[in-house]
Design a protein around this motif. Structure first.
Motif, PDB file in Angstrom:
ATOM      1  N   ALA A  49       7.741   6.898   6.314  1.00 40.68           N
ATOM      2  CA  ALA A  49       6.542   8.569   6.239  1.00 40.68           C
ATOM      3  C   ALA A  49       5.274   7.540   6.040  1.00 40.68           C
ATOM      4  CB  ALA A  49       7.281   8.627   4.947  1.00 40.68           C
ATOM      5  N   HIS A  50       4.568   6.748   6.196  1.00 38.02           N
ATOM      6  CA  HIS A  50       3.279   6.014   5.817  1.00 38.02           C
ATOM      7  C   HIS A  50       2.757   4.831   7.293  1.00 38.02           C
ATOM      8  CE1 HIS A  50       0.203   5.760   2.933  1.00 38.02           C
ATOM      9  NE2 HIS A  50      -0.103   5.354   4.424  1.00 38.02           N
ATOM     10  N   THR A  51       2.529   5.792   8.611  1.00 37.70           N
ATOM     11  CA  THR A  51       1.738   4.449   9.112  1.00 37.70           C
ATOM     12  C   THR A  51       0.511   5.529   9.419  1.00 37.70           C
ATOM     13  OG1 THR A  51       2.793   6.554  10.674  1.00 37.70           O
ATOM     14  CG2 THR A  51       3.679   4.096  10.503  1.00 37.70           C
ATOM     15  N   HIS A  52      -0.195   4.346  10.557  1.00 38.03           N
ATOM     16  CA  HIS A  52      -1.623   4.498  11.393  1.00 38.03           C
ATOM     17  C   HIS A  52      -1.299   4.243  12.303  1.00 38.03           C
ATOM     18  CE1 HIS A  52      -3.371   6.274   7.466  1.00 38.03           C
ATOM     19  NE2 HIS A  52      -2.413   5.922   6.609  1.00 38.03           N
ATOM     20  N   LEU A  53      -1.162   4.854  13.006  1.00 37.26           N
ATOM     21  CA  LEU A  53      -1.455   4.345  14.675  1.00 37.26           C
ATOM     22  C   LEU A  53      -2.390   5.168  15.423  1.00 37.26           C
ATOM     23  CD1 LEU A  53       2.906   4.573  15.564  1.00 37.26           C
ATOM     24  CD2 LEU A  53       1.784   2.741  14.428  1.00 37.26           C
ATOM     25  N   TRP A  57       0.545  17.631   3.548  1.00 34.57           N
ATOM     26  CA  TRP A  57      -0.611  17.324   3.064  1.00 34.57           C
ATOM     27  C   TRP A  57      -1.115  16.224   2.379  1.00 34.57           C
ATOM     28  CZ3 TRP A  57      -2.019  22.812   2.105  1.00 34.57           C
ATOM     29  CH2 TRP A  57      -1.572  23.987   3.102  1.00 34.57           C
ATOM     30  N   LYS A  58      -1.750  15.896   3.378  1.00 38.23           N
ATOM     31  CA  LYS A  58      -2.026  14.639   2.390  1.00 38.23           C
ATOM     32  C   LYS A  58      -3.886  14.642   1.710  1.00 38.23           C
ATOM     33  CE  LYS A  58      -3.047   9.420   2.151  1.00 38.23           C
ATOM     34  NZ  LYS A  58      -3.558   8.398   3.187  1.00 38.23           N
ATOM     35  N   PHE A  59      -4.105  14.301   0.148  1.00 38.74           N
ATOM     36  CA  PHE A  59      -5.464  14.781  -0.270  1.00 38.74           C
ATOM     37  C   PHE A  59      -6.051  13.592  -0.449  1.00 38.74           C
ATOM     38  CE2 PHE A  59      -5.197  19.048  -0.354  1.00 38.74           C
ATOM     39  CZ  PHE A  59      -4.078  19.196  -0.525  1.00 38.74           C
ATOM     40  N   VAL A  78       1.173   8.010  -2.636  1.00 33.98           N
ATOM     41  CA  VAL A  78       1.311   7.864  -1.101  1.00 33.98           C
ATOM     42  C   VAL A  78       1.133   5.891  -1.719  1.00 33.98           C
ATOM     43  CG1 VAL A  78       0.533   9.035   0.490  1.00 33.98           C
ATOM     44  CG2 VAL A  78      -0.984   7.420  -0.739  1.00 33.98           C
ATOM     45  N   HIS A  79       1.867   5.383  -1.575  1.00 29.71           N
ATOM     46  CA  HIS A  79       1.159   3.988  -2.014  1.00 29.71           C
ATOM     47  C   HIS A  79       0.865   3.376  -3.211  1.00 29.71           C
ATOM     48  CE1 HIS A  79      -2.705   5.263  -0.987  1.00 29.71           C
ATOM     49  NE2 HIS A  79      -3.393   4.882   0.331  1.00 29.71           N
ATOM     50  N   VAL A  80       2.123   3.207  -4.107  1.00 31.52           N
ATOM     51  CA  VAL A  80       1.702   3.162  -5.121  1.00 31.52           C
ATOM     52  C   VAL A  80       1.245   1.518  -5.427  1.00 31.52           C
ATOM     53  CG1 VAL A  80       2.312   2.377  -7.621  1.00 31.52           C
ATOM     54  CG2 VAL A  80       2.772   5.208  -6.120  1.00 31.52           C
ATOM     55  N   THR A  93       5.265   1.528   5.075  1.00 27.42           N
ATOM     56  CA  THR A  93       4.271   0.805   5.647  1.00 27.42           C
ATOM     57  C   THR A  93       2.821   1.108   5.148  1.00 27.42           C
ATOM     58  OG1 THR A  93       4.589   1.161   7.310  1.00 27.42           O
ATOM     59  CG2 THR A  93       5.979  -0.247   7.065  1.00 27.42           C
ATOM     60  N   ASP A  94       2.847   1.792   5.170  1.00 34.41           N
ATOM     61  CA  ASP A  94       1.348   2.087   5.220  1.00 34.41           C
ATOM     62  C   ASP A  94       0.620   1.122   6.752  1.00 34.41           C
ATOM     63  OD1 ASP A  94      -1.831   3.375   4.622  1.00 34.41           O
ATOM     64  OD2 ASP A  94      -2.246   1.647   3.263  1.00 34.41           O
ATOM     65  N   HIS A  95       2.190   0.969   7.087  1.00 36.32           N
ATOM     66  CA  HIS A  95       1.133   0.449   8.445  1.00 36.32           C
ATOM     67  C   HIS A  95      -0.262   0.421   9.213  1.00 36.32           C
ATOM     68  CE1 HIS A  95       2.488  -2.212  12.559  1.00 36.32           C
ATOM     69  NE2 HIS A  95       1.468  -0.615  13.272  1.00 36.32           N
TER      70      HIS A  95
END
Ligand SMILES: [Zn+2]
Ligand SMILES: [Zn+2]
Ligand SMILES: [Zn+2]
Ligand SMILES: [Zn+2]
Ligand SMILES: [Zn+2]
Ligand SMILES: [Zn+2]
Ligand SMILES: [Zn+2]
Ligand SMILES: [Zn+2]
Lengths: 471, 471, 471, 471
Positions: free
Chosen positions: B58-62, B153-155, B241-243, B317-319
């Motif tokens: 649920a957390h990638t950055h492509l 939505w991410k803040f 996210v990403h604690v 992953t916050d990939h």
């Protein structure tokens, strides 16, 4: 055994609600599917209905001796399991309390046989660990009982004759840990409670409603805290039965947040009934006397919040019914000591009402959803008490213990319309929307919209339970 | 489309592990059964293997722009989703960050199209809410984006150009609540972090390893606390996210115990990598620079405990992969500013490694069981991000996103053996037992024991997601 | 009695440090002033020195029977109070433990007379409440003892023969509340400790250093928690002696934050000595054996923080000295059972060292200031134990129990330079800056820079104490 | 200056209450004694009375501009300090808010001169730190102000034009730490409050009583939590002004228990007045409008408990009086915008009532004792604001700021009987037992049983304050 097919329903498990047909053969679920061309001997159309695992009531007291064996509860394993079935509950787990002239092990075997001979749905038994003084070699019996399926042991932190001290808790917890057994505690500080009873009696405050005063929130919360410390020191998980005080639930919540593997059970009577409902009933308040007591209405919010957060894991009944009007064939019941609360037999009925009451107060009211409902009343108890995934889930391979629930059906709860032998109902007059319309036990169609189809004593099986699953 | 039958495996869902055959038709699971006589065009024998829902990251950055659009991550939607598939992940949810000359809505549509054109597995997009100053009418765009499937939505509570203040959080949370959207926060106190960066730079402490010093546990915990207060005041659930800090996880744990509906995500890099692993690597420490940072080894225990207690709900992953050696076709990567941490592009890769790393460190090590594993990597993200029970569960009616997992297969993780474009791996050399041997995406057999069978760009679908399911 | 004038010093009380001359007449402080023209028979110049109230050590065990009266501590009321005086302590409060063939009341009177006949400084006695089984009518004795000045009663939550259960605690707490007495607890869960001792012995781990292992942080913290719940349920304040575990101190801290009137005492041995100091000493580790034990060094930080926050209210010594080399005139001492920790007499000395050790480790190190120092060692114990403002403060009307403290004087603590009969010192070799140079007891000049000026047995008075003052 | 002798009274300090005569010379206390033969020019017999240090009100707003300098409070430094003196308060510490066209430093000097010219008792000034935008070089001014005695700086976490963000807090806290200054915060989350005001106004809920709705408990508690995190990260102590919410007080309590050096102030209006007292008064509810607001009656218990536990350290007034009937010589007062709460000037009076109200509600009611009373109203503010032991204690060397308190005197509080220019009193009609009968300021006899003896403007001194003392 004929095959059964349940079509067009929504299968509701703790995890997910999905549209699927359910195929049953030889008492077990053999397939779930969609768009199937399956056939069966017996087809039930569940259009608009929910198909859920049968309820598991992990806390009942059927034909159960109380007050030093001076009396016992009104329902036997037959009437109690008939009531259970009618309410959508297909498994009950009851308790074995060592009889005075018999070892715990022998008592267990006898009670197992009684249950097996009378029950209409499946039955398991938790072993109650007597004080060391009552049976010095009790740990040997406990060890043997695991082989008989008693993978959960209950310890009393209160009540003369049943209360064990911290050393006995530690010994029992250690053995439980080593044998993969789930220890359970009745968590009240027995010294605090006994002292309050004495103070009330000494000052003449013996009316039934004073019962609640003797059981403070602090005594329950203290016992929970201590039991968790002891369990953590041993490295065992812990199950706290009938959490009644929001303060005690909060101790569980805090402990879980800190990493303790502690699981709390609450009961419908604590969630929807309140002290204010019986405080002014005079001696008929006896109908509401149970321990821990049904508390102030202001206490309910906290319990609901703890249900929502997951700090409380299960909803059972502690079903222990006694009659208000004395039947001829039963020992002294609720009114045996009018005006004197210490002699009122403790307990309230509920095994037939549990699902409807929780559905109405929890699901219809929007606090929990149907999946969480199934979790509380079936999946989680199955997991914790070594029955999962045999029970507690609508899944391939599981026992076909199934409830077809009509979420649109209206019903009014009454004693007259119930199957327990108790002659009153603490939910009398409660209107609910949502009720079981079909109930299957291992594939057998026990209940349909016209009511009970069979009540053959002994068709229920005795359950030899496996180790707890904690997640 | 040919039918597929997976036989003899153990189906592992978040809830239960059962023996069942799985029948797939038209990309969906149509039946589960035991003792069946089902046939199919394609039969896979899963004897001794686990059949799990495909992973959801649920957390990638492509192909993701960073540092004011001055560079972007190395993987595009093609290489990134190939890596995902090879690691058993059949869904990724990436982010849309408003481009300078485009509205958030327009950026979203463009990025959606790019993803749909390149992806090999299914892709969704979270919308990042820009500061009001960057787009005054952003709430209108957000409202429209729900219809496009952006139900999360991410803040950012930190970082110049992205950070929003409490008023913007409140506005966004309120709209999210009204539209049944799940707000997410990057929880660090941006003022605290920026100030520490300044102090470090001012005192000449700019080496890569100082990055961690700028991101205190207190700044993360404070932001979590505040975000929860704000979300509670509005009445919305919240996803963090990403604690990375156990202290921040503890804030979540406390809040949940008190009734807040807050969900924490952590990442493998925080669970198994530590500051001590890169502190002495000089400029190559850049490979480990991400935000929040990979922290002291002593911090890991708390995170694992929070995973075990349920205070942390998902593992993503916050990939965000960047290369150490600069490829010709990419903008400046990890070593663009040796010795000066503030300019190191933040992020580490992991989309291919996530399942194996968590299985090894969590399941093989005994901290969590396979059901909880599935919950963390597939079921819970599916629920929270509006994909359940379409994804995240092996159930009738669900997409046939399936992983056949061999719990006995040994594997060594290396950059050379991976499919991401990043040219290093923070888990390099890690030995794992347990890996995916077959991967299906909507019934299509993407990976088998010989490796990738197809990598057609655009076979992945863009996911229009529904409202979150919170339980 | 001659008058005394102390000039030019800084008077340090818990509240304030001010420049003032102090005029003493008839054993009491009659005036404080500045710019005075007062004269006196005896003038002491305190230029550059601090004038503080004499120390009050609220926890000592002089000529004290232990282990079922099988032995007793090395110091009697004479040597012990000489040591106290030399260390700047002008009041000790010791304990009375019911003797086997005597009631608590009779034991108290005898011990009072012994103390009065031998003591060099003033002495009070706390009453230890024996188990009900040992003296069924003990509450009657306690009631009478208030009139004899025993306004503080100690309850043991551990140790065979001394341990009382929760019911006895509740009874005792209630009587204490009604009579305005301060209940004290030795807070360890006796069941947990006894069980650990048994486990260690059963597995052959009997070396001296294993003593610590038997006394877990959890057993201490649990007991504190429970004692607070019980005290709160009764509505009485509570004093927890010798808090050794930071986790236990934290329970106090949390309880105080929630409104409980609970006061914690710690001791220098817990603040500055650590398990690591004696773990490898073999049988000589016996010198450090006390209960609760001297714990891991990592535990000290928490205790210091709790001192700083005020969660801990007093510093006493639990002075219970035994010799390493067996003197002829004493019963078996520390080494009576080498290699077998359960028979090592518990206790460490410290009554002479307390002020210097705390000054050095607390004031010189900057954790606390001189006012807080006075609070911990004199003012607060005086308040809690019914001696304030007669003692514990340099104020008009108070007893002239005074210490003139030279904050610039260097000193090395050694057993050889001490006055206790114990033949070792757990602070051996510790360098301190700051020591008492003059000590007055009710106006009598006991100690001057040349040492003890008088040691007349019986010059100390027995203290009939008033009710506690809680603020 | 003539000497004064106060005989036969009980001297009450924070620490102790003792019988002593007090001798005053040259405005200072020069001796305390018992059984003295002292003489003086002026002898006051205090038999049966308490001799306490003069009250210190650390939070007043005299001739204070509000609402963007559009109006100001009714009392000037003369009338305000006359009221203070009549109520037993001999020191007030007011605030300096940077004027639009003047630097903070210049504003401070002007206001200092105004105060010095008009005040009847001693006056100090806290500096309010303006937003950086209002004065970019404000840190330079702050640095200089320490030399002028401004050793406490207040930061606003709310309110347009005054609110600073976390970065400004951190900068200010750091400078405060380096200069040994005590930072103070008005702790409300300004974003939350502003948003609620907007929502209320937008929905037409503008009546005076809606003011309270805009200031949630959560916004106050959040701000306290955040301020503590920021202060801890810098390593500075922190003072939280006017804590109104028990939830906010609890944050302080928790932080203190964990070791934070945070000090809370509350005010009589929060302790004894409630929302229920003004909710139905229509536009006259304006008389009760202050920020944070006077809250629900159910909130009071928590504040009292926090006073008792010590989580709250001081009681000040936040005296900011406005008139209900518009005087000719004052700018628009309370009723300038009937029916529209956002324009009501915030503030309530109380500087004259504080001691009597707290004595009655705290001491007479038994919650606190006279020593704790003195601590809250005089000793603790003196310590925290750099005035101790010059003020706040009846001790040799201290300023002879003395109140002779008659604990048996009855009084009814009324606006008519008060000296503030405000034309109403929120304690109107409150009966108290206990009041000041004599008041001395630096030895000068300001008030006697017949009332004010002198009101010479400028006899009060401006106080250059030293560093805070934290213990
Ligand atoms: Zn029970
Ligand atoms: Zn029961
Ligand atoms: Zn982020
Ligand atoms: Zn990210
Ligand atoms: Zn002890
Ligand atoms: Zn002791
Ligand atoms: Zn303010
Ligand atoms: Zn103010």
């Amino acid at each position: 055994m004929p095959t059964t097919l349940i079509t067009n329903g929504t299968v509701v498990n703790a995890d997910a609600a999905i549209r699927a047909d359910v195929l049953v053969r030889d008492g077990r679920i053999v397939a779930l599917g969609t768009g199937t061309d399956w056939t069966a001997d017996h087809v039930v159309d569940a259009t608009g209905k929910l198909v859920m695992p049968g309820g598991i009531d992990a806390h009942t007291h059927l034909e159960y001796p109380v007050d030093g064996f001076s009396t016992h509860t009104a329902d036997d394993f037959h009437s109690g399991t008939v009531a259970a079935a009618c309410g959508g509950t297909t498994t009950v787990i009851d308790f074995v309390k060592k009889e005075p002239d018999r070892t715990l092990y022998d008592t267990y075997l006898r009670r197992r046989d009684t249950a097996a001979a009378k029950a209409v749905v499946d039955v398991g038994l938790h072993a109650i660990v007597p004080p060391r003084a009552a049976q010095p070699d009790v740990l040997d019996d406990l060890r043997r009982l695991v082989g008989e399926g008693a993978t959960s042991w209950k310890f009393f932190m209160a009540y003369p004759g049943q209360m064990v001290d911290d050393d006995e808790l530690l010994d029992g917890f250690e053995l439980a840990r080593d044998l993969d057994v789930l220890p359970m505690v009745h968590a009240e500080n027995g010294h605090m409670v006994a002292r309050e009873v004495r103070r009330l009696v000494d000052s003449g405050r013996t009316a039934e409603s004073f019962h609640m005063r003797a059981h403070g929130h602090d005594s329950e919360a203290e016992a929970v805290h201590r039991a968790v410390v002891l369990a953590d020191s041993i490295g065992t998980p812990l199950y706290v039965v009938h959490v009644s005080s929001a303060a005690a639930a909060d101790e569980i919540s805090q402990a879980r947040a800190a990493g303790s593997r502690v699981y709390g059970e609450t009961c419908p009577q604590y969630l929807v009934v309140a002290y204010e409902d019986y405080a002014d009933l005079g001696e008929r308040a006896a109908a509401y006397v149970c321990s821990p007591p049904i508390r102030e209405r202001s206490n309910q919010d906290g319990l609901w919040r703890m249900l929502a957060t997951g700090a409380l894991s299960t909803v059972a009944t502690d079903h222990a019914g006694f009659c208000l009007h004395q039947p001829e064939d039963l020992p002294p019941q609720k009114l045996r000591s009018p005006g004197y609360f210490p002699k009122v037999p403790n307990g309230v009925p509920g095994v037939e009402d549990r699902l409807m009451v929780l559905w109405q107060s929890g699901v219809v009211s929007g606090v929990i959803d149907p999946c969480r409902f199934v979790d509380l009343v079936a999946a989680r108890p199955a997991k914790l008490f070594g029955l999962f995934p045999r029970k507690g889930v609508v899944a391939v391979g599981a026992d076909a213990d199934l409830v077809i629930w009509d979420p649109a059906a209206d019903h009014v709860i009454t004693a007259a319309g119930s199957h327990t032998r108790t002659d009153y109902n603490i939910y009398e007059g409660m209107r609910v929307t949502g009720r079981p319309v079909h109930v299957f036990s291992r594939g057998e169609h026990l209940v349909d919209p016209d009511g009970l189809r069979t009540d053959t004593p002994g068709r229920g099986a005795f359950l030899t339970r496996a180790a707890p699953r904690l997640h």
